[in-house]
Design a protein around this motif. Structure first.
Motif, mmCIF file in Angstrom:
data_model
loop_
_atom_site.group_PDB
_atom_site.id
_atom_site.type_symbol
_atom_site.label_atom_id
_atom_site.label_comp_id
_atom_site.label_asym_id
_atom_site.label_seq_id
_atom_site.Cartn_x
_atom_site.Cartn_y
_atom_site.Cartn_z
ATOM 1 N N MET A 1 0.827 -1.186 0.000
ATOM 2 C CA MET A 1 0.000 0.000 0.000
ATOM 3 C C MET A 1 0.873 1.252 0.000
ATOM 4 O O MET A 1 1.905 1.295 0.649
ATOM 5 C CB MET A 1 -0.909 0.009 1.228
ATOM 6 C CG MET A 1 -1.940 -1.096 1.234
ATOM 7 S SD MET A 1 -3.021 -0.910 2.663
ATOM 8 C CE MET A 1 -4.072 -2.311 2.414
ATOM 9 N N SER A 2 0.411 2.264 -0.665
ATOM 10 C CA SER A 2 1.157 3.519 -0.687
ATOM 11 C C SER A 2 0.277 4.634 -0.140
ATOM 12 O O SER A 2 -0.891 4.740 -0.480
ATOM 13 C CB SER A 2 1.574 3.856 -2.118
ATOM 14 O OG SER A 2 0.448 4.004 -2.922
ATOM 15 N N THR A 3 0.850 5.476 0.694
ATOM 16 C CA THR A 3 0.084 6.553 1.299
ATOM 17 C C THR A 3 -0.171 7.656 0.299
ATOM 18 O O THR A 3 0.743 8.127 -0.376
ATOM 19 C CB THR A 3 0.847 7.110 2.510
ATOM 20 O OG1 THR A 3 1.022 6.046 3.450
ATOM 21 C CG2 THR A 3 0.075 8.229 3.163
ATOM 22 N N THR A 4 -1.450 8.073 0.157
ATOM 23 C CA THR A 4 -1.810 9.148 -0.765
ATOM 24 C C THR A 4 -2.228 10.406 -0.021
ATOM 25 O O THR A 4 -2.281 11.474 -0.596
ATOM 26 C CB THR A 4 -2.963 8.698 -1.685
ATOM 27 O OG1 THR A 4 -4.067 8.313 -0.874
ATOM 28 C CG2 THR A 4 -2.539 7.519 -2.539
ATOM 29 N N ARG A 6 -2.837 11.932 4.440
ATOM 30 C CA ARG A 6 -2.736 11.544 5.842
ATOM 31 C C ARG A 6 -3.880 10.625 6.238
ATOM 32 O O ARG A 6 -5.040 10.963 6.072
ATOM 33 C CB ARG A 6 -2.761 12.788 6.729
ATOM 34 C CG ARG A 6 -2.553 12.429 8.198
ATOM 35 C CD ARG A 6 -2.590 13.637 9.083
ATOM 36 N NE ARG A 6 -2.467 13.204 10.478
ATOM 37 C CZ ARG A 6 -3.148 13.723 11.473
ATOM 38 N NH1 ARG A 6 -4.008 14.688 11.248
ATOM 39 N NH2 ARG A 6 -2.972 13.299 12.700
ATOM 40 N N THR A 8 -4.781 7.966 4.808
ATOM 41 C CA THR A 8 -5.414 7.330 3.658
ATOM 42 C C THR A 8 -4.388 6.518 2.886
ATOM 43 O O THR A 8 -3.269 6.973 2.650
ATOM 44 C CB THR A 8 -6.032 8.375 2.722
ATOM 45 O OG1 THR A 8 -6.987 9.145 3.459
ATOM 46 C CG2 THR A 8 -6.717 7.713 1.541
ATOM 47 N N LYS A 9 -4.779 5.321 2.486
ATOM 48 C CA LYS A 9 -3.888 4.463 1.708
ATOM 49 C C LYS A 9 -4.644 3.906 0.514
ATOM 50 O O LYS A 9 -5.788 3.476 0.654
ATOM 51 C CB LYS A 9 -3.354 3.310 2.562
ATOM 52 C CG LYS A 9 -2.500 3.752 3.745
ATOM 53 C CD LYS A 9 -2.047 2.553 4.550
ATOM 54 C CE LYS A 9 -1.185 2.980 5.739
ATOM 55 N NZ LYS A 9 -0.747 1.820 6.544
ATOM 56 N N SER A 11 -5.544 1.035 -1.724
ATOM 57 C CA SER A 11 -5.545 -0.389 -1.388
ATOM 58 C C SER A 11 -5.028 -1.227 -2.547
ATOM 59 O O SER A 11 -5.508 -1.130 -3.669
ATOM 60 C CB SER A 11 -6.958 -0.836 -1.029
ATOM 61 O OG SER A 11 -6.964 -2.185 -0.646
ATOM 62 N N ARG A 12 -4.027 -2.063 -2.266
ATOM 63 C CA ARG A 12 -3.491 -2.970 -3.275
ATOM 64 C C ARG A 12 -3.738 -4.425 -2.936
ATOM 65 O O ARG A 12 -3.447 -5.304 -3.725
ATOM 66 C CB ARG A 12 -1.976 -2.747 -3.403
ATOM 67 C CG ARG A 12 -1.609 -1.384 -3.984
ATOM 68 C CD ARG A 12 -0.113 -1.217 -4.052
ATOM 69 N NE ARG A 12 0.242 0.082 -4.617
ATOM 70 C CZ ARG A 12 1.493 0.555 -4.652
ATOM 71 N NH1 ARG A 12 2.478 -0.154 -4.144
ATOM 72 N NH2 ARG A 12 1.733 1.738 -5.165
ATOM 73 N N ARG A 28 -9.638 2.339 -1.553
ATOM 74 C CA ARG A 28 -8.678 2.883 -0.608
ATOM 75 C C ARG A 28 -9.150 2.614 0.814
ATOM 76 O O ARG A 28 -10.319 2.304 1.057
ATOM 77 C CB ARG A 28 -8.452 4.373 -0.833
ATOM 78 C CG ARG A 28 -9.666 5.291 -0.681
ATOM 79 C CD ARG A 28 -9.260 6.750 -0.885
ATOM 80 N NE ARG A 28 -10.379 7.682 -0.739
ATOM 81 C CZ ARG A 28 -10.986 8.280 -1.767
ATOM 82 N NH1 ARG A 28 -10.586 8.034 -3.005
ATOM 83 N NH2 ARG A 28 -11.978 9.131 -1.546
ATOM 84 N N GLU A 29 -8.192 2.732 1.743
ATOM 85 C CA GLU A 29 -8.468 2.552 3.155
ATOM 86 C C GLU A 29 -8.118 3.842 3.888
ATOM 87 O O GLU A 29 -7.132 4.495 3.562
ATOM 88 C CB GLU A 29 -7.655 1.397 3.730
ATOM 89 C CG GLU A 29 -7.957 0.054 3.070
ATOM 90 C CD GLU A 29 -7.175 -1.088 3.696
ATOM 91 O OE1 GLU A 29 -6.502 -0.838 4.736
ATOM 92 O OE2 GLU A 29 -7.232 -2.203 3.177
ATOM 93 N N SER A 31 -7.743 5.524 7.866
ATOM 94 C CA SER A 31 -7.660 5.329 9.318
ATOM 95 C C SER A 31 -7.698 6.695 9.991
ATOM 96 O O SER A 31 -6.658 7.251 10.365
ATOM 97 C CB SER A 31 -6.370 4.589 9.692
ATOM 98 O OG SER A 31 -6.332 3.305 9.126
#
Length: 442
Positions: A1-4, A6, A8-9, A11-12, A28-29, A31
Motif C-alpha cells: 500500500m502507498s500513502t496518498t 494523511r 489514507t492508503k 488499497s493494493r 482505498r483505506e 484510518s
C-alpha cells in the motif's frame, strides 16, 4: 500500500474477514485519527462517488463490512474518552477492542454487566451486529449502550441517546453500519463483582426437561449439545460474594488451551479428512468432559479463547420455541447423514427495545450451529435454517444466513422504523453494499 494522504492508503491487497469466507477489494483505506478526519474522508468519498464501509476486526461471517469503495479502519480511534463513576458510565472510542475495554475497566474496579464469549471485536463492530452473551435479565452489549456518537453521510456529527435524537439511538445501537460511522459509545458500567461459574456435563434429555428451570434459577445459563450424541455441557454463572477462586494457570492451560483449542483443532482436522470418524470422536470427547467450578471477575468468566476457526449460523427464536426447535434439529441431524464435529451452542436473552435487536420485544433463545473451516457447511446450515425460520427465528446480523428484507420485515415489528431512519440519514446509500441491499432492501 502507498500513502496518498494523511490516514489514507490506496488499497493494493484484498480485505478478508476472520473466517476467510468474505473478501473485498476497496479502492482505498482510511484510518482517521479524529472525528474531523472521518468527516473529511466521507466528504472525499462522496466527491469521488464511492461507497463507504467501516470495519472492525472482521469477526462477522457476513459481508456486512465488505466494500469496493472506501474502507474505514478505526485503528486510531481507540481508548477511553471519559469515565463517570457517579453516573455509572464509560465513553470509549469506536475502535477500542472489547478486551482492552474490559481490562481498563478492571483496573478501575468496574465492569460491564454482561458480555459475549469472545472479546476480540471492536466495541462499534460488536454493537453494530448485535453481539450478545447469555442472561436471564442482563442483555446484549448493545442494550448496555446509553449513548453514541455517529457521523452521517453528509459529515454531520450526531450525539444520540434516549433523550437526544432518540429515534436514531433506537436504531443505531444495532445499525449494521447502514446509518453512518460510529465514533464513540457510552456504556453503563457498575462496580466490579465476582461471578461463580459451574460447568457440568448433563444429558440432552435432562437439559431439555429442565431448561426453563435452569434459566429461571441462574443469572446466566448456556449449554452446548454435541451432535451424534446425547451429551451436553452446561455453564451456569451467578454473582458471588467470594472469595475469588480462579482456574489455576496450569488447569486453565490444559482445559482452555490444550483441550478446547489444541486437541479440538486436531479432532476437527481428522473429522474433516475422514468424516466417518466424527460420530465416534464426538462420543469420546463429550463423554470425557468433567465438572468444574471457579470464581473470578466477570470478563474472565464470560470470555474464553477461541482459536479454532469455523463457520457459524445463529438464529434467535422465541424462548418458548427453544426446546421443540432443538429437538427437531437433533432429529434432522440423525436422519440426514450429516457429519457435524462442532457442538451446538444455546444461550438466552431478555427482551430489549432496540429496533433490529434479535431480542427486540421478546424473550429470546439463541441456537448457534457451526462447522469447522474448510468443511462443507451449506447442507447443514440450509436444513437448520429451515427449522429456525419455521419458528419465527431472527438471524444474527453478523453470521451466515440467507434471509432477505421481505422475511426480516415479517419478524421485526420495528423494521420499517429502522429503514425510515436509514432513508433520512443516508438517502444516497453512501453506506450500502450487497449485504445491506439484501437484508434492508434498496
Amino acid at each position: 500500500m502507498s500513502t496518498t494522504a494523511r490516514g489514507t492508503k490506496a488499497s493494493r491487497s484484498p480485505w478478508r474477514n476472520w473466517a476467510g469466507n468474505v473478501t473485498s477489494r476497496p479502492v482505498r483505506e482510511v484510518s482517521p485519527a479524529s472525528v474531523d478526519e472521518l468527516s473529511a474522508a466521507l466528504s472525499s468519498a462522496a466527491a469521488d462517488g464511492l461507497r463507504v464501509k467501516p470495519v472492525g476486526t472482521g469477526h462477522s461471517f457476513t459481508s456486512a463490512a465488505a466494500t469496493d469503495g472506501v474502507l474505514i479502519r478505526p485503528d486510531l480511534l481507540t481508548g477511553i474518552r471519559s469515565l463517570d463513576r457517579e453516573a455509572g458510565t464509560v465513553t470509549v472510542e469506536a475502535g477500542t477492542p472489547l478486551k482492552r475495554l474490559n481490562r481498563a475497566l478492571a483496573r478501575e474496579g468496574l465492569s460491564l454487566a454482561n458480555m459475549g464469549d469472545i472479546m476480540e471485536q471492536t466495541v462499534a463492530g460488536a454493537t453494530s451486529t448485535g453481539t450478545h452473551g447469555t442472561g436471564r435479565e442482563s442483555a446484549s452489549i448493545s442494550a448496555q449502550t446509553t449513548a453514541l456518537e455517529l457521523v452521517t453521510a453528509d459529515g454531520t456529527v450526531l450525539t444520540c441517546s434516549a433523550t437526544e435524537n432518540p429515534d436514531v439511538f433506537a436504531a443505531a445501537r444495532i445499525g449494521l453500519g447502514a446509518l453512518g460511522v460510529i465514533t464513540a459509545l457510552t456504556f453503563a458500567v457498575e462496580p466490579e463483582f465476582l461471578l461463580s461459574a459451574r460447568e457440568e456435563p448433563m444429558s440432552f434429555e435432562r437439559v431439555m426437561s429442565e431448561f426453563d428451570q435452569h434459566v429461571a434459577e441462574n443469572e446466566h445459563f448456556e449449554f452446548y449439545w454435541f451432535p451424534h450424541t446425547g451429551n451436553c455441557n452446561t455453564k451456569r454463572n451467578n454473582r458471588s460474594a467470594g472469595p475469588k477462586a480462579p482456574v489455576s494457570p496450569l488447569a486453565g492451560w490444559f482445559e482452555d488451551e490444550f483441550l478446547s483449542n489444541g486437541l479440538f483443532q486436531a479432532v476437527n482436522s481428522l473429522g474433516r479428512t475422514v468424516p466417518a470418524t466424527i460420530p465416534t470422536l464426538a462420543k469420546i470427547s463429550s463423554s470425557a468432559l468433567s465438572a468444574r467450578t471457579y470464581t473470578d471477575i466477570p470478563y474472565k468468566v464470560f470470555t474464553s479463547p477461541r482459536r479454532v476457526r469455523f463457520m457459524e449460523m445463529e438464529y434467535a427464536v422465541p424462548r418458548e420455541a427453544l426446546v421443540p426447535t432443538l429437538r427437531e434439529l437433533r432429529s434432522m441431524v440423525e436422519r440426514s447423514g450429516l457429519r457435524v464435529s462442532f457442538p451446538v451452542e444455546v444461550r438466552t436473552a431478555p427482551a430489549d427495545d432496540i429496533a433490529l435487536s434479535t431480542a427486540s420485544g421478546r424473550e429470546t433463545a439463541y441456537i448457534a450451529v457451526h462447522m469447522y473451516r474448510g468443511t462443507p457447511y451449506q447442507s447443514y446450515f440450509t436444513a437448520a435454517e429451515r427449522l429456525f425460520t419455521e419458528a419465527g427465528g431472527r438471524p444474527h446480523w453478523g453470521k451466515v444466513h440467507t434471509r432477505d428484507a421481505e422475511y426480516l420485515a415479517s419478524v421485526y415489528p420495528r423494521f420499517e422504523e429502522f429503514t425510515a431512519v436509514r432513508d433520512r440519514l443516508d438517502p444516497d446509500r453512501r453506506f450500502a453494499n450487497a449485504y445491506l441491499r439484501r437484508v434492508l432492501g434498496d
